[in-house]
Design a protein around this motif. Structure first.
Motif, PDB file in Angstrom:
ATOM      1  N   ASP A  16       0.832  -1.204   0.000  1.00 33.10           N
ATOM      2  CA  ASP A  16       0.000   0.000   0.000  1.00 33.10           C
ATOM      3  C   ASP A  16       0.866   1.254   0.000  1.00 33.10           C
ATOM      4  N   SER A  17       0.176   2.386  -0.127  1.00 35.17           N
ATOM      5  CA  SER A  17       0.835   3.685  -0.098  1.00 35.17           C
ATOM      6  C   SER A  17       0.255   4.540   1.012  1.00 35.17           C
ATOM      7  N   LEU A  18       1.041   5.488   1.469  1.00 36.33           N
ATOM      8  CA  LEU A  18       0.606   6.487   2.444  1.00 36.33           C
ATOM      9  C   LEU A  18       1.263   7.800   2.096  1.00 36.33           C
ATOM     10  N   ARG A  19       0.595   8.897   2.443  1.00 36.97           N
ATOM     11  CA  ARG A  19       1.209  10.208   2.309  1.00 36.97           C
ATOM     12  C   ARG A  19       1.182  10.888   3.666  1.00 36.97           C
ATOM     13  N   GLN A 120       6.038  15.766  16.778  1.00 36.05           N
ATOM     14  CA  GLN A 120       5.787  14.716  17.768  1.00 36.05           C
ATOM     15  C   GLN A 120       5.847  13.316  17.169  1.00 36.05           C
ATOM     16  N   GLY A 121       5.767  13.221  15.873  1.00 34.33           N
ATOM     17  CA  GLY A 121       5.833  11.925  15.220  1.00 34.33           C
ATOM     18  C   GLY A 121       4.465  11.372  14.873  1.00 34.33           C
ATOM     19  N   THR A 122       4.440  10.552  13.842  1.00 33.14           N
ATOM     20  CA  THR A 122       3.222   9.872  13.444  1.00 33.14           C
ATOM     21  C   THR A 122       3.573   8.405  13.162  1.00 33.14           C
ATOM     22  N   GLN A 123       2.749   7.511  13.640  1.00 33.54           N
ATOM     23  CA  GLN A 123       3.057   6.086  13.546  1.00 33.54           C
ATOM     24  C   GLN A 123       2.617   5.526  12.200  1.00 33.54           C
ATOM     25  N   VAL A 124       3.514   4.778  11.594  1.00 35.01           N
ATOM     26  CA  VAL A 124       3.211   4.037  10.373  1.00 35.01           C
ATOM     27  C   VAL A 124       3.450   2.561  10.666  1.00 35.01           C
ATOM     28  N   THR A 125       2.424   1.772  10.473  1.00 35.00           N
ATOM     29  CA  THR A 125       2.533   0.336  10.694  1.00 35.00           C
ATOM     30  C   THR A 125       2.129  -0.389   9.418  1.00 35.00           C
ATOM     31  N   VAL A 126       3.023  -1.245   8.936  1.00 37.94           N
ATOM     32  CA  VAL A 126       2.772  -1.974   7.701  1.00 37.94           C
ATOM     33  C   VAL A 126       2.685  -3.459   8.037  1.00 37.94           C
ATOM     34  N   SER A 127       1.540  -4.037   7.776  1.00 41.77           N
ATOM     35  CA  SER A 127       1.355  -5.459   8.061  1.00 41.77           C
ATOM     36  C   SER A 127       1.687  -6.290   6.821  1.00 41.77           C
ATOM     37  N   SER A 128       2.146  -7.498   7.065  1.00 38.85           N
ATOM     38  CA  SER A 128       2.550  -8.375   5.948  1.00 38.85           C
ATOM     39  C   SER A 128       1.368  -9.167   5.413  1.00 38.85           C
TER      40      SER A 128
END
Length: 128
Positions: A16-19, A120-128
């Protein structure tokens, strides 16, 4: 005081993609540099991408070698916002992504220590 606010993180599947977006406020950003760094649990913070602009020249962009071609950094001047387009995400891209800002004097745009301001950061989680 410069403030940076990240947004756009989330949970996605591999491929997938994220911006991500980073909105900056607190000063005039006519000549400035902004970067994205990421930190996974148990790992050091690493450089992702940076963009530098001067009022009299075009933008310069910098990328971590391992991410070139998948990640793209850009900005929208009117909104003082920098974007990180992330394509073909993989589980190893899972991390907290931080936006950072600094002036344009000197080099070291890939080095976290040279940045004076952080979001503060933003969480990106990529599931397999």
């Amino acid at each position: 005081q410069v403030q940076l606010v990240e947004s756009g993180g989330g949970l996605v599947r591999a491929g997938d993609s994220l911006r991500l977006s980073c909105a900056a406020s607190g000063r005039t950003f006519s000549s400035w540099a902004m970067g994205w760094f990421r930190q996974a649990p148990g790992k050091e913070r690493e450089f992702v991408a940076a963009i530098r602009w001067e009022s009299v020249s075009s933008d310069s962009t910098y990328y971590a070698d391992s991410l070139k071609g998948r990640f793209t950094i850009s900005r929208e001047t009117a909104k003082n916002t920098v974007f990180l387009q992330m394509n073909t995400l993989q589980p190893e891209d899972t991390a907290t992504y931080y936006c950072a800002a600094r002036g344009t004097s000197g080099n070291g745009y890939t080095v976290a220590l040279t940045y004076a301001y952080w979001g503060q950061g933003t969480q990106v989680t990529v599931s397999s």
